[in-house]
Write an enzyme that holds these catalytic residues in place. Structure first.
Site, PDB file in Angstrom:
ATOM      1  N   PRO A  98       0.823  -1.210   0.000  1.00 11.86           N
ATOM      2  CA  PRO A  98       0.000   0.000   0.000  1.00 11.86           C
ATOM      3  C   PRO A  98       0.860   1.264   0.000  1.00 11.86           C
ATOM      4  CG  PRO A  98      -0.797  -1.549   1.648  1.00 11.86           C
ATOM      5  CD  PRO A  98       0.513  -2.089   1.129  1.00 11.86           C
ATOM      6  N   SER A  99       0.346   2.300  -0.640  1.00  9.17           N
ATOM      7  CA  SER A  99       1.023   3.594  -0.662  1.00  9.17           C
ATOM      8  C   SER A  99      -0.041   4.675  -0.533  1.00  9.17           C
ATOM      9  CB  SER A  99       1.802   3.770  -1.964  1.00  9.17           C
ATOM     10  OG  SER A  99       0.906   3.832  -3.054  1.00  9.17           O
ATOM     11  N   SER A 100       0.378   5.918  -0.402  1.00  2.75           N
ATOM     12  CA  SER A 100      -0.582   7.009  -0.247  1.00  2.75           C
ATOM     13  C   SER A 100      -1.471   7.156  -1.485  1.00  2.75           C
ATOM     14  CB  SER A 100       0.148   8.323   0.024  1.00  2.75           C
ATOM     15  OG  SER A 100       1.045   8.597  -1.020  1.00  2.75           O
ATOM     16  N   GLU A 101      -0.935   6.836  -2.652  1.00  2.00           N
ATOM     17  CA  GLU A 101      -1.723   6.974  -3.870  1.00  2.00           C
ATOM     18  C   GLU A 101      -2.484   5.704  -4.255  1.00  2.00           C
ATOM     19  OE1 GLU A 101       2.018   6.575  -6.921  1.00  2.00           O
ATOM     20  OE2 GLU A 101       1.806   8.395  -5.731  1.00  2.00           O
TER      21      GLU A 101
ATOM     22  N   SER B  28      -3.817   3.000  -1.670  1.00  2.00           N
ATOM     23  CA  SER B  28      -3.886   2.425  -0.324  1.00  2.00           C
ATOM     24  C   SER B  28      -4.428   0.997  -0.275  1.00  2.00           C
ATOM     25  CB  SER B  28      -4.717   3.319   0.599  1.00  2.00           C
ATOM     26  OG  SER B  28      -6.017   3.452   0.075  1.00  2.00           O
TER      27      SER B  28
END
Length: 180
Positions: free
Chosen positions: A8-11, A13
């Protein structure tokens, strides 16, 4: 065999964009982290342990795979020792077919360069600060407190705890001054 790895990443999730890319790339097996944290990457470790020689690890971005240049170098070295390769879709980097410009060798050089640059800047900064009269390290204790602590210690009337309470000089600091 193509194995996909997502985190997962901020862009992204919920990893849906990454999973779509990995499936379109032909990944037959997927390892998906439950969290974005660089700590405790359970699925990454499991994937590296279970992947068989000749397998290609596919990620959407290099940052999904590693958290820093140094971490990427370490992971690529681990892949190489297990005869695995990496494909990063976003950066269009494939370590399996990098005979002309070996990505891993270039990355090692960049990591060394980054480390050298940071080290050199730090040394220059310390030198400039020293030239301006700044003193690095922990501030020295006041001389009168040190003298008082040494006198108390030499009188053998006070414990180290009492000396510290009255002067603020710790046992290790006191012993260091006594050695000199």
């Amino acid at each position: 065999m193509l194995i996909g790895y997502a985190r997962p990443s901020s862009e992204d999730s919920d990893c849906q964009n990454q999973l779509l890319l990995l499936k379109n790339a032909g990944c037959t097996e997927l390892y998906i982290e439950e969290h974005a944290s660089p700590k405790k990457r359970v699925q990454l470790l499991k994937m590296l342990e279970e992947a068989e020689s000749g397998t290609q690890i596919v990620v959407s971005k290099l940052y999904t795979f590693a958290d820093s240049t140094r971490h990427l170098v370490e992971l690529l070295d681990k892949l190489e020792t297990k005869s695995l390769s990496l494909l990063s879709i976003h950066e269009n980097i494939e370590t399996q077919n990098d005979m002309e410009y070996p990505f891993t060798k270039i990355l090692h050089s960049l990591a060394d360069f980054q480390s050298d640059a940071i080290s050199e800047k730090t040394k220059v900064g310390l030198s400039v600060a020293k030239d301006k009269g700044a003193v690095s390290g922990r501030p020295r204790k006041a001389d009168e407190n040190v003298k008082k602590a040494i006198e108390m210690y030499n009188s053998k009337k006070y414990s180290l705890v009492e000396i510290k309470e009255k002067t603020g000089i710790s046992k290790s600091t006191l012993y260091r001054y006594l050695e000199n």
